[in-house]
Scaffold this motif. Structure first.
Motif, PDB file in Angstrom:
ATOM      1  N   LEU A 106      35.857  24.675  32.391  1.00 30.69           N
ATOM      2  CA  LEU A 106      34.928  25.635  32.001  1.00 30.69           C
ATOM      3  C   LEU A 106      34.970  27.203  33.198  1.00 30.69           C
ATOM      4  CD1 LEU A 106      31.803  23.837  31.394  1.00 30.69           C
ATOM      5  CD2 LEU A 106      33.919  24.644  29.662  1.00 30.69           C
ATOM      6  N   SER A 107      35.498  26.732  34.651  1.00 32.06           N
ATOM      7  CA  SER A 107      35.377  27.735  34.756  1.00 32.06           C
ATOM      8  C   SER A 107      37.248  28.892  35.253  1.00 32.06           C
ATOM      9  CB  SER A 107      34.898  27.768  36.020  1.00 32.06           C
ATOM     10  OG  SER A 107      35.424  26.837  36.741  1.00 32.06           O
ATOM     11  N   ALA A 108      37.745  28.727  34.503  1.00 31.25           N
ATOM     12  CA  ALA A 108      39.229  28.494  34.881  1.00 31.25           C
ATOM     13  C   ALA A 108      39.853  29.600  34.718  1.00 31.25           C
ATOM     14  CB  ALA A 108      40.437  26.924  33.902  1.00 31.25           C
ATOM     15  N   PRO A 141      34.736  29.115  44.001  1.00 31.93           N
ATOM     16  CA  PRO A 141      34.119  30.484  43.255  1.00 31.93           C
ATOM     17  C   PRO A 141      34.261  32.237  43.318  1.00 31.93           C
ATOM     18  CG  PRO A 141      32.128  29.341  44.816  1.00 31.93           C
ATOM     19  CD  PRO A 141      33.767  28.252  44.453  1.00 31.93           C
ATOM     20  N   THR A 142      35.445  32.315  44.144  1.00 28.31           N
ATOM     21  CA  THR A 142      35.592  33.586  43.924  1.00 28.31           C
ATOM     22  C   THR A 142      36.278  34.397  43.418  1.00 28.31           C
ATOM     23  OG1 THR A 142      36.893  32.971  45.736  1.00 28.31           O
ATOM     24  CG2 THR A 142      35.305  33.605  47.283  1.00 28.31           C
ATOM     25  N   GLY A 143      36.666  35.332  43.292  1.00 29.14           N
ATOM     26  CA  GLY A 143      37.854  35.558  42.591  1.00 29.14           C
ATOM     27  C   GLY A 143      38.830  35.734  42.380  1.00 29.14           C
ATOM     28  N   LEU A 144      39.878  34.403  42.188  1.00 28.66           N
ATOM     29  CA  LEU A 144      40.744  34.101  42.705  1.00 28.66           C
ATOM     30  C   LEU A 144      42.164  34.592  41.279  1.00 28.66           C
ATOM     31  CD1 LEU A 144      40.615  31.791  45.004  1.00 28.66           C
ATOM     32  CD2 LEU A 144      40.954  33.106  45.580  1.00 28.66           C
ATOM     33  N   GLY A 145      42.584  34.385  41.615  1.00 26.82           N
ATOM     34  CA  GLY A 145      43.905  34.910  39.861  1.00 26.82           C
ATOM     35  C   GLY A 145      44.765  32.918  40.423  1.00 26.82           C
ATOM     36  N   LEU A 146      45.190  32.755  38.965  1.00 20.04           N
ATOM     37  CA  LEU A 146      45.034  31.467  38.823  1.00 20.04           C
ATOM     38  C   LEU A 146      45.916  30.370  39.793  1.00 20.04           C
ATOM     39  CD1 LEU A 146      45.951  29.051  36.707  1.00 20.04           C
ATOM     40  CD2 LEU A 146      47.773  29.740  35.932  1.00 20.04           C
TER      41      LEU A 146
END
Length: 308
Positions: free
Chosen positions: A62-64, A116-121
């Protein structure tokens, strides 16, 4: 005697002795029989069960950020779990079972803190691999802490209690994921707190425990044929050997080979469905983000009740 005979004739079911329901090898026992076999360090694995079995299977897809990302992240995490034989051999060779467990927990904790941080794929995929490696290291040494200090006639009951607590943790984790809903940062924080709590539990309750025996002594029953290579997933460890692989290939008959192929494909489809189902429910039907986790929780709880 005559009264007993008359009673059995009136009620034919009295003639039969029905044994208590059980699963093969007694790996799952009734709740009233679990308490005598529970050890303090089981709570650490219960916390891991909340995170690994309950929260992450819902949170990661869901968070992917999309179905493609979800498939890649979950697939990489599961693929990294195949490192379990390496960690098991390392623990056996160096007698580092407790250290391997703690290292696996710390690796999973580190990934939870960054996820949870704004990371890329690419970075999310890397941390998903860390998840898989960490949980594989922790799970592969679990049973050794039972067979090292307990007599063989207690192994089944204690391993069954450990599995039951892990299953209970899975249900609790799914309920937590449903309760938290779409607040993914909070969900990962709760998961990190649970893993962080499991580290001192394991460190304090397993302090001083040394494991001088090999992992193949951990089996409740000696491995037969190819089982020595394929391992016993329900007992949370692996026994990979080239000799076992050779025995498996020699004993592999065509009907059984077809069954294995079908079984393998079925698990691929099941994994794909379980990964994409939460996304499909939310996108297509517009349901709440809490519904998939809650549905999984009731399904898992029902399955546990049936097994017990």
């Amino acid at each position: 005697m005559e009264q007993a005979a008359d009673a059995s004739e009136r009620e034919p079911w009295r003639r039969f002795h029905l044994p208590a329901p059980h699963l093969p090898h007694g790996l799952v026992t009734f709740p009233r029989r679990l308490l005598p076999w529970i050890e303090p360090w089981f709570l650490a694995y219960a916390c891991l069960g909340v995170v690994q079995g309950g929260m992450l299977p819902v949170l990661l897809p869901l968070s992917a950020g999309g179905s493609t990302n979800a498939g890649v992240i979950v697939g990489v995490m599961n693929l990294a779990g195949l490192t379990a034989p390496f960690w098991g051999h390392l623990a056996d060779r160096r007698r580092l079972h407790r250290q391997v467990l703690l290292a696996g927990m710390l690796a999973a904790l580190a990934a939870l803190l960054f996820m949870p941080t704004g990371l890329g794929l690419p970075l999310k995929t890397m941390f998903a691999a860390v998840f898989g490696v960490g949980f594989a290291a922790a799970n592969t040494v679990a049973n050794m802490f039972i067979v090292e200090v307990r007599p063989p006639d207690e192994w089944d009951d204690r391993i069954g209690a450990l599995q039951a607590l892990s299953g209970l943790g899975q249900v609790v984790g799914l309920l937590l994921a449903g309760l938290i809903g779409g607040r993914y940062a909070l969900a990962f924080a709760v998961a990190a707190a649970l893993v962080a709590a499991s580290v001192p539990m394991a460190w304090l309750t397993l302090r001083g425990v040394q494991v001088p025996v090999r992992r193949d002594a951990a089996t409740a029953h000696p491995p037969v044929g190819g089982e020595g290579w394929a391992g016993s997933p329900q007992r949370m460890f692996h026994l990979p050997t080239w000799r076992g692989l050779g025995a498996l290939m020699q004993e592999l008959e065509m009907p059984f080979a077809r069954l294995l192929i079908v079984w393998f494909m079925a698990f691929i489809l099941i994994s794909a469905a379980l990964t994409m189902l939460p996304l499909a429910l939310i996108r297509v039907f517009g349901v709440s983000t809490s519904l998939p986790a809650t549905t999984y929780a009731f399904a898992a709880a029902s399955w546990r009740c049936i097994r017990l």
